[in-house]
Enzyme design. Structure first.
Site, PDB file in Angstrom:
ATOM      1  N   GLU A  95       0.199  -1.210   0.130  1.00  0.00           N
ATOM      2  CA  GLU A  95       0.738  -0.203  -0.086  1.00  0.00           C
ATOM      3  C   GLU A  95       0.864   1.427  -0.088  1.00  0.00           C
ATOM      4  OE1 GLU A  95      -3.315  -1.748   3.012  1.00  0.00           O
ATOM      5  OE2 GLU A  95      -2.168   0.033   3.358  1.00  0.00           O
ATOM      6  N   CYS A 108       3.270   8.082   2.315  1.00  0.00           N
ATOM      7  CA  CYS A 108       3.438   7.248   3.209  1.00  0.00           C
ATOM      8  C   CYS A 108       4.019   6.411   1.366  1.00  0.00           C
ATOM      9  CB  CYS A 108       2.651   6.975   4.101  1.00  0.00           C
ATOM     10  SG  CYS A 108       3.313   5.709   5.700  1.00  0.00           S
ATOM     11  N   CYS A 115       5.844  -7.703   6.626  1.00  0.00           N
ATOM     12  CA  CYS A 115       6.375  -7.554   7.930  1.00  0.00           C
ATOM     13  C   CYS A 115       7.001  -8.474   9.138  1.00  0.00           C
ATOM     14  CB  CYS A 115       5.813  -6.312   8.051  1.00  0.00           C
ATOM     15  SG  CYS A 115       7.683  -5.464   8.922  1.00  0.00           S
ATOM     16  N   CYS A 119       5.057  -6.786  15.305  1.00  0.00           N
ATOM     17  CA  CYS A 119       4.157  -5.647  16.043  1.00  0.00           C
ATOM     18  C   CYS A 119       2.997  -6.548  16.632  1.00  0.00           C
ATOM     19  CB  CYS A 119       4.816  -3.899  15.693  1.00  0.00           C
ATOM     20  SG  CYS A 119       5.997  -4.020  15.182  1.00  0.00           S
ATOM     21  N   CYS A 122       0.148  -4.682  14.522  1.00  0.00           N
ATOM     22  CA  CYS A 122      -0.134  -3.797  13.581  1.00  0.00           C
ATOM     23  C   CYS A 122      -0.594  -4.958  12.822  1.00  0.00           C
ATOM     24  CB  CYS A 122       1.378  -3.842  13.400  1.00  0.00           C
ATOM     25  SG  CYS A 122       1.628  -3.636  11.473  1.00  0.00           S
ATOM     26  N   SER A 239      10.059   4.460  16.053  1.00  0.00           N
ATOM     27  CA  SER A 239       8.581   3.807  16.684  1.00  0.00           C
ATOM     28  C   SER A 239       9.085   3.408  17.913  1.00  0.00           C
ATOM     29  CB  SER A 239       8.116   2.738  15.943  1.00  0.00           C
ATOM     30  OG  SER A 239       7.996   3.149  14.465  1.00  0.00           O
ATOM     31  N   LEU A 240       8.348   3.898  18.440  1.00  0.00           N
ATOM     32  CA  LEU A 240       8.668   3.722  20.784  1.00  0.00           C
ATOM     33  C   LEU A 240       8.465   2.804  20.905  1.00  0.00           C
ATOM     34  CD1 LEU A 240      11.075   3.896  21.771  1.00  0.00           C
ATOM     35  CD2 LEU A 240      10.254   5.691  23.224  1.00  0.00           C
ATOM     36  N   HIS A 241       6.833   3.407  20.917  1.00  0.00           N
ATOM     37  CA  HIS A 241       5.423   2.950  21.762  1.00  0.00           C
ATOM     38  C   HIS A 241       5.222   2.774  23.203  1.00  0.00           C
ATOM     39  CE1 HIS A 241       4.308   3.495  17.418  1.00  0.00           C
ATOM     40  NE2 HIS A 241       4.893   2.378  16.703  1.00  0.00           N
ATOM     41  N   ASN A 318      -4.931   3.045  15.619  1.00  0.00           N
ATOM     42  CA  ASN A 318      -6.586   2.388  14.556  1.00  0.00           C
ATOM     43  C   ASN A 318      -6.533   0.959  14.761  1.00  0.00           C
ATOM     44  OD1 ASN A 318      -7.629   2.976  12.676  1.00  0.00           O
ATOM     45  ND2 ASN A 318      -6.198   4.073  11.026  1.00  0.00           N
ATOM     46  N   CYS A 361      -3.028   0.629   8.425  1.00  0.00           N
ATOM     47  CA  CYS A 361      -1.844   0.557   7.830  1.00  0.00           C
ATOM     48  C   CYS A 361      -1.972  -1.057   7.613  1.00  0.00           C
ATOM     49  CB  CYS A 361      -0.720   1.030   8.022  1.00  0.00           C
ATOM     50  SG  CYS A 361       0.775   0.415   7.419  1.00  0.00           S
TER      51      CYS A 361
HETATM   52  S1  SF4 Z   1       4.765  -1.179  12.650  1.00  0.00           S
HETATM   53 FE1  SF4 Z   1       6.021  -1.430  11.073  1.00  0.00          FE
HETATM   54  S2  SF4 Z   1       7.269  -2.999  11.658  1.00  0.00           S
HETATM   55 FE2  SF4 Z   1       5.973  -2.910  13.279  1.00  0.00          FE
HETATM   56  S3  SF4 Z   1       5.165  -5.177  12.680  1.00  0.00           S
HETATM   57 FE3  SF4 Z   1       4.296  -3.658  10.979  1.00  0.00          FE
HETATM   58  S4  SF4 Z   1       4.951  -2.677   9.448  1.00  0.00           S
HETATM   59 FE4  SF4 Z   1       6.056  -4.078  10.473  1.00  0.00          FE
END
Ligand code: SF4
Length: 376
Positions: A95, A108, A115, A119, A122, A239-241, A318, A361
């Site tokens: 995407e 973006c 991936c 995470c 995600c 990306s800390l989170h 999201n 995403c």
């Molecule tokens: S947040 Fe980014 S690094 Fe983490 S699984 Fe999703 S796409 Fe991959």
């Protein structure tokens, strides 16, 4: 000899010149072709009217502009947000999202299909790792966004005008920001990602300014170290989170390999060396990482060894289907931001875009990948 078409966006001008000569064409044809690809963002060989018909036929037979095939474009926010899903030759999907604001436009882009980072919040992680994108396929998403941007002034829904004073004159002629924050971890595909930046930055081509690229990483320390020695001034986002190793490892398995202390050491070294500001992305998940105690920990981690140029982007989650996680409510988000600001840490809440297109995403690409797999 391989019958695989040459992916033209993968080639810089010298490589394209070699290829054009290998096809028995004069070298100046490479410049014309390069101009069509990068300056005019021409999508089809038939539209490259300054090239002889015979050369265009040869290109159709031997080359492709990119291996990405556009499957669909979804519009949100009255046409100001556009998400495109592309298929790769093996039907993996990725995407790209274009977001237009008054006077600026950000795309973006994805660097990998799927991936491997896992995470938990995600949608892309659910796909697992599928494949790396080539430099040209990463860059292709930016060229798509530039073409799409040019359509917007004559193509806005009435809803767009409710976004405060937004008219065709507010749409910039050129993209202003490219962020590598789509599907995949760019530092896991470092060389191809970095080469895509070279392709897009080339002053003889797309000529996109180095300072307007932002690469986002989950915290792969070797990538941060590599980037700090890069002469090109690409922005870095982390990306800390979470500011607690236990919570972060649960949300982001990469934290077991590069825990917060190691990551922050690398970030501090990066800012000391480059004098560039680092952005921290922080997805707010209700009851998980959004409490006052977590805000305190975050401020402590960021300020532990003194202040450095930084900015925190707070992003209400999201939600991903079946994850059991929900976004923090407005008061919690505001309280979190106010706490950071009171500690002297600049923080903003990221404006949510594209919520009327689909959810998180990677979700749309994931759904389409399943459909394509079912058609095989
Ligand atoms: S947040 Fe980014 S690094 Fe983490 S699984 Fe999703 S796409 Fe991959």
């Amino acid at each position: 000899m391989s019958d695989t078409p040459v992916n033209l966006l993968d080639l810089n001008l010298p490589a394209l010149t070699d290829q054009v000569k290998a096809w028995g064409q004069p070298a100046f044809r490479a410049k014309q072709l390069y101009r069509q690809l990068w300056l005019k963002q021409t999508e089809s060989f038939d539209d490259m009217s300054d090239l002889p018909a015979a050369f265009r036929e040869l290109l159709k037979e031997k080359a492709c502009i990119s291996t990405l095939r556009e499957l669909l474009v979804r519009r949100g926010d009255g046409g100001l947000t556009r998400k495109s899903v592309f298929a790769l030759p093996g039907n993996e999907t990725v995407e790209a999202v274009l977001m237009v604001y008054p006077g600026r436009a950000t795309v973006c882009v994805s660097s990998q299909a799927g991936c491997p980072m896992g995470c938990t919040f995600c949608a892309t992680a659910k796909l697992g790792f599928r494949q790396d994108l080539s430099p040209g396929d990463i860059a292709h998403q930016v060229l798509w966004a530039q073409r799409e941007l040019q359509k917007i002034p004559t193509d806005l829904d009435s809803k767009a005008h409710r976004h405060k004073v937004f008219g065709p004159e507010d749409v910039p002629a050129r993209l202003t920001n490219v962020v590598f924050m789509g599907m995949g971890e760019p530092f896991n595909n470092y060389d191809n990602w970095r080469e895509s930046v070279n392709r897009l930055h080339d002053p003889d081509g797309f000529n996109f300014g180095a300072r307007n690229f932002t690469v986002s990483t989950v915290g792969l320390v070797p990538g941060i170290i590599k980037l700090m020695d890069d002469p090109m001034q690409i922005n870095l986002a982390i990306s800390l989170h979470a500011a607690d190793d236990e919570i972060r490892s649960e949300m982001m398995p990469v934290n077991r390999r590069y825990p917060i202390a190691d990551l922050m050491d690398a970030v501090r070294e990066y800012t000391a060396k480059t004098h560039r500001r680092v952005s921290f992305e922080y997805v707010l998940i209700e009851g998980k990482n959004d409490t006052k105690a977590e805000a305190e920990k975050l401020a402590d981690v960021l300020m532990e060894k003194g202040k450095f140029p930084m900015h925190v982007n707070l992003i209400p989650l999201n939600p991903v289907a079946d994850s059991g996680m929900t976004r923090s409510n407005r008061d919690q988000v505001t309280g979190f931001r106010n706490y950071l600001e009171n500690r002297g840490i600049p923080a903003t809440v990221r404006i949510q875009r594209g919520q009327d297109i689909d959810a998180a995403c990677g979700q749309l690409a994931g759904d389409l990948a399943k459909e394509l797999a079912a058609q095989k």
